[in-house]
Design a protein around this motif. Structure first.
Motif, PDB file in Angstrom:
ATOM      1  N   ALA A 132      49.974  42.993  47.648  1.00  0.00           N
ATOM      2  CA  ALA A 132      51.373  43.359  47.880  1.00  0.00           C
ATOM      3  C   ALA A 132      51.845  44.369  46.833  1.00  0.00           C
ATOM      4  CB  ALA A 132      52.252  42.118  47.846  1.00  0.00           C
ATOM      5  N   GLY A 133      51.171  44.398  45.688  1.00  0.00           N
ATOM      6  CA  GLY A 133      51.565  45.315  44.620  1.00  0.00           C
ATOM      7  C   GLY A 133      50.871  46.663  44.716  1.00  0.00           C
ATOM      8  N   CYS A 134      49.569  46.677  44.463  1.00  0.00           N
ATOM      9  CA  CYS A 134      48.852  47.955  44.366  1.00  0.00           C
ATOM     10  C   CYS A 134      48.246  48.403  45.701  1.00  0.00           C
ATOM     11  CB  CYS A 134      47.781  47.881  43.283  1.00  0.00           C
ATOM     12  SG  CYS A 134      46.385  46.823  43.723  1.00  0.00           S
ATOM     13  N   ARG A 135      48.393  47.601  46.755  1.00  0.00           N
ATOM     14  CA  ARG A 135      47.944  47.941  48.116  1.00  0.00           C
ATOM     15  C   ARG A 135      46.429  47.998  48.280  1.00  0.00           C
ATOM     16  NH1 ARG A 135      52.444  46.618  50.291  1.00  0.00           N
ATOM     17  NH2 ARG A 135      51.984  47.667  52.237  1.00  0.00           N
ATOM     18  N   ARG A 136      45.678  47.572  47.268  1.00  0.00           N
ATOM     19  CA  ARG A 136      44.214  47.580  47.421  1.00  0.00           C
ATOM     20  C   ARG A 136      43.783  46.500  48.418  1.00  0.00           C
ATOM     21  NH1 ARG A 136      44.639  48.880  41.876  1.00  0.00           N
ATOM     22  NH2 ARG A 136      43.335  50.655  41.275  1.00  0.00           N
ATOM     23  N   TYR A 137      42.648  46.734  49.051  1.00  0.00           N
ATOM     24  CA  TYR A 137      42.103  45.763  50.001  1.00  0.00           C
ATOM     25  C   TYR A 137      40.979  44.934  49.383  1.00  0.00           C
ATOM     26  CZ  TYR A 137      44.607  47.700  54.007  1.00  0.00           C
ATOM     27  OH  TYR A 137      45.573  48.076  54.889  1.00  0.00           O
ATOM     28  N   PHE A 138      40.953  43.645  49.704  1.00  0.00           N
ATOM     29  CA  PHE A 138      39.877  42.762  49.248  1.00  0.00           C
ATOM     30  C   PHE A 138      39.408  41.909  50.423  1.00  0.00           C
ATOM     31  CE2 PHE A 138      42.720  43.679  45.744  1.00  0.00           C
ATOM     32  CZ  PHE A 138      41.845  44.138  44.772  1.00  0.00           C
ATOM     33  N   ASP A 139      38.194  41.374  50.281  1.00  0.00           N
ATOM     34  CA  ASP A 139      37.661  40.540  51.363  1.00  0.00           C
ATOM     35  C   ASP A 139      38.250  39.134  51.348  1.00  0.00           C
ATOM     36  OD1 ASP A 139      36.110  42.535  52.413  1.00  0.00           O
ATOM     37  OD2 ASP A 139      34.367  42.053  51.182  1.00  0.00           O
ATOM     38  N   ASP A 142      43.551  35.021  46.739  1.00  0.00           N
ATOM     39  CA  ASP A 142      44.996  34.911  46.913  1.00  0.00           C
ATOM     40  C   ASP A 142      45.772  35.771  45.936  1.00  0.00           C
ATOM     41  OD1 ASP A 142      44.888  32.951  48.998  1.00  0.00           O
ATOM     42  OD2 ASP A 142      44.277  31.501  47.461  1.00  0.00           O
ATOM     43  N   VAL A 143      45.114  36.112  44.815  1.00  0.00           N
ATOM     44  CA  VAL A 143      45.785  36.904  43.786  1.00  0.00           C
ATOM     45  C   VAL A 143      44.951  38.160  43.504  1.00  0.00           C
ATOM     46  CG1 VAL A 143      46.581  36.932  41.379  1.00  0.00           C
ATOM     47  CG2 VAL A 143      46.793  34.839  42.746  1.00  0.00           C
ATOM     48  N   CYS A 144      45.635  39.292  43.395  1.00  0.00           N
ATOM     49  CA  CYS A 144      44.933  40.559  43.153  1.00  0.00           C
ATOM     50  C   CYS A 144      44.272  40.556  41.780  1.00  0.00           C
ATOM     51  CB  CYS A 144      45.924  41.722  43.247  1.00  0.00           C
ATOM     52  SG  CYS A 144      45.170  43.311  42.869  1.00  0.00           S
ATOM     53  N   PRO A 145      42.957  40.787  41.705  1.00  0.00           N
ATOM     54  CA  PRO A 145      42.270  40.805  40.404  1.00  0.00           C
ATOM     55  C   PRO A 145      42.618  42.043  39.583  1.00  0.00           C
ATOM     56  CG  PRO A 145      40.734  41.314  42.184  1.00  0.00           C
ATOM     57  CD  PRO A 145      42.054  41.014  42.836  1.00  0.00           C
ATOM     58  N   VAL A 146      43.255  43.040  40.179  1.00  0.00           N
ATOM     59  CA  VAL A 146      43.594  44.272  39.458  1.00  0.00           C
ATOM     60  C   VAL A 146      44.997  44.187  38.851  1.00  0.00           C
ATOM     61  CG1 VAL A 146      43.866  46.790  39.638  1.00  0.00           C
ATOM     62  CG2 VAL A 146      42.108  45.634  40.976  1.00  0.00           C
ATOM     63  N   CYS A 147      46.004  43.846  39.665  1.00  0.00           N
ATOM     64  CA  CYS A 147      47.382  43.865  39.157  1.00  0.00           C
ATOM     65  C   CYS A 147      48.059  42.491  39.154  1.00  0.00           C
ATOM     66  CB  CYS A 147      48.231  44.858  39.947  1.00  0.00           C
ATOM     67  SG  CYS A 147      48.651  44.286  41.612  1.00  0.00           S
ATOM     68  N   GLY A 148      47.412  41.475  39.713  1.00  0.00           N
ATOM     69  CA  GLY A 148      47.961  40.119  39.651  1.00  0.00           C
ATOM     70  C   GLY A 148      48.972  39.778  40.738  1.00  0.00           C
ATOM     71  N   SER A 149      49.249  40.692  41.653  1.00  0.00           N
ATOM     72  CA  SER A 149      50.195  40.400  42.732  1.00  0.00           C
ATOM     73  C   SER A 149      49.533  39.543  43.811  1.00  0.00           C
ATOM     74  CB  SER A 149      50.695  41.700  43.368  1.00  0.00           C
ATOM     75  OG  SER A 149      51.294  42.524  42.410  1.00  0.00           O
TER      76      SER A 149
END
Ligand SMILES: [Zn+2]
Length: 159
Positions: A132-139, A142-149
């Motif tokens: 939801a923060g940096c818009r990166r896609y992951f497989d 629940d939490v983005c490993p890059v920005c924590g969103s």
């Protein structure tokens, strides 16, 4: 009258169709290995299902398109035959097949196709998680490993 052009899956799976509207080809009949599938075919034939040879002109038209879509190597002689028969009845038939390459070539040729057991290709979706923060896609996760969103489920694409 609308016809069903029946690939082997119809007899292997059993599709509950009206037999007098069914048309298949000799090579499909020859490929039915199980007793159950052969019996389904015999019952359909006794009730009016037809077995017709595909025309050479239609076979050539199918091969030409299959070369263009690069499905050529995936198609067996039986696949080409069933496509040729469906092409002959293009305006008043539905081709019933679970073979992806056959479905693909049929669509390109404007032949109506329905799967027997399998879901349609276009109904298969691929899901991914998007941050939801940096818009990166992951497989997954629940939490983005890059920005924590938080990660949200997103439909990525249709196959
Ligand atoms: Zn992020």
């Amino acid at each position: 009258m609308e016809y069903y052009i029946a690939d082997s899956a119809v007899f292997i799976m059993g599709a509950g169709l009206e037999p007098h509207r069914m048309i298949t080809i000799p090579s499909v009949v020859n490929e039915l290995k199980s007793n159950e599938a052969s019996m389904r075919f015999e019952l359909a034939r006794e009730s009016g299902a037809r077995v017709e040879m595909p025309g050479e002109d239609f076979r050539e038209a199918v091969l030409k398109i299959a070369k263009e879509t690069r499905d050529c190597e995936e198609l067996s002689a039986t696949d080409v035959d069933i496509l040729a028969k469906a092409l002959e009845y293009k305006d008043n038939s539905v081709l019933l097949t679970d073979d992806y390459a056959v479905q693909n070539v049929a669509r390109v040729m404007g032949i109506e196709v329905k799967p027997v057991a399998q879901k349609k290709i276009k109904d298969v979706l691929v899901w991914q998680k998007q941050c939801a923060g940096c818009r990166r896609y992951f497989d997954s996760g629940d939490v983005c490993p890059v920005c924590g969103s938080a990660l949200r489920k997103r439909r990525k694409r249709k196959i």
